[in-house]
Write a protein that holds these residues in place. Sequence first.
Motif, PDB file in Angstrom:
ATOM      1  N   VAL A   1      51.116  33.467  46.258  1.00  0.00           N
ATOM      2  CA  VAL A   1      51.975  33.621  45.074  1.00  0.00           C
ATOM      3  C   VAL A   1      51.367  34.643  44.121  1.00  0.00           C
ATOM      4  O   VAL A   1      50.202  34.545  43.740  1.00  0.00           O
ATOM      5  CB  VAL A   1      52.169  32.273  44.353  1.00  0.00           C
ATOM      6  CG1 VAL A   1      52.879  32.476  43.013  1.00  0.00           C
ATOM      7  CG2 VAL A   1      52.976  31.322  45.224  1.00  0.00           C
ATOM      8  N   THR A   2      52.172  35.627  43.720  1.00  0.00           N
ATOM      9  CA  THR A   2      51.708  36.663  42.796  1.00  0.00           C
ATOM     10  C   THR A   2      52.336  36.543  41.417  1.00  0.00           C
ATOM     11  O   THR A   2      51.829  37.100  40.449  1.00  0.00           O
ATOM     12  CB  THR A   2      52.010  38.063  43.352  1.00  0.00           C
ATOM     13  OG1 THR A   2      53.430  38.193  43.554  1.00  0.00           O
ATOM     14  CG2 THR A   2      51.287  38.301  44.669  1.00  0.00           C
ATOM     15  N   GLU A   3      53.442  35.806  41.315  1.00  0.00           N
ATOM     16  CA  GLU A   3      54.098  35.700  40.011  1.00  0.00           C
ATOM     17  C   GLU A   3      54.879  34.395  39.895  1.00  0.00           C
ATOM     18  O   GLU A   3      55.555  33.971  40.837  1.00  0.00           O
ATOM     19  CB  GLU A   3      55.035  36.894  39.785  1.00  0.00           C
ATOM     20  CG  GLU A   3      55.615  36.954  38.375  1.00  0.00           C
ATOM     21  CD  GLU A   3      56.376  38.252  38.118  1.00  0.00           C
ATOM     22  OE1 GLU A   3      57.023  38.341  37.061  1.00  0.00           O
ATOM     23  OE2 GLU A   3      56.324  39.162  38.972  1.00  0.00           O
TER      24      GLU A   3
ATOM     25  N   THR B   1      43.412  32.931  45.212  1.00  0.00           N
ATOM     26  CA  THR B   1      44.646  33.305  44.535  1.00  0.00           C
ATOM     27  C   THR B   1      44.510  34.639  43.802  1.00  0.00           C
ATOM     28  O   THR B   1      43.477  34.949  43.217  1.00  0.00           O
ATOM     29  CB  THR B   1      45.087  32.213  43.535  1.00  0.00           C
ATOM     30  OG1 THR B   1      46.347  32.585  42.966  1.00  0.00           O
ATOM     31  CG2 THR B   1      44.067  32.046  42.424  1.00  0.00           C
TER      32      THR B   1
ATOM     33  N   ILE C   1      47.228  35.621  41.789  1.00  0.00           N
ATOM     34  CA  ILE C   1      48.317  35.600  40.827  1.00  0.00           C
ATOM     35  C   ILE C   1      47.894  36.300  39.536  1.00  0.00           C
ATOM     36  O   ILE C   1      46.834  36.034  38.984  1.00  0.00           O
ATOM     37  CB  ILE C   1      48.778  34.159  40.542  1.00  0.00           C
ATOM     38  CG1 ILE C   1      50.029  34.176  39.652  1.00  0.00           C
ATOM     39  CG2 ILE C   1      47.668  33.320  39.932  1.00  0.00           C
ATOM     40  CD1 ILE C   1      50.709  32.833  39.555  1.00  0.00           C
TER      41      ILE C   1
END
Length: 206
Positions: A140-142, A163, A165
């Motif tokens: 997950v980046t956003e 992560t 993010i």
Amino acid sequence: AFEGSAIKEITIPEKITSLNSYVFRNCSNLEKVTFLGAVDTLSSYMFQNCTSLKSFTIPETVRYIGSYCFAGSGLTSIVIPKTLNSLGEGTGGNLASGTYTFSGCESLTEVIFEEGIQFINNYAFSGCTALKTVVIPASVTEIGNNVFAKCTALETVTFAEGTKIAKMGTYVFSASGIKTFEFPKAITEIPNSTFASCENLVKSHR
């Protein structure tokens, strides 16, 4: 076609790859949905208020989920498959498209994100009052606005090791039950009102 009907089970034929919006909305007796073909789209409002729908498997062929698709349904758990890039219609960071996906699922106690999803769209799990803990995968980046707002039982959110993010929206955990929170290192700015009205919050740190 079936909106508001008393249908309990439905099998989607192999040749059908997508269905129209609202098709099963308010089918409060619907318990089981079977897809025989490679469905690529779960349309907006498709299963909204299907309160008897306790379980559902998102086919790995699905690429898009519309706004309010499962909102207010009876789901108790859901697995977000690794093949789904975005939880909603938006891709490439358009988190305002395909919102409120599972909003108001008051029986939802477990969400399992498989490694692969990149974007969690606005209001995706807002008002899921039985959800207690969430693990966000490293892919997950956003995270969009208000994603876990009003999740009153939510106490812990963990970001998987590795992560990356970098961006979170506003009011992500507002009015939730979160107690402690550790921001991922890649986050450079703490958004406005991230923990607004979080009365149980004891500590947040980086």
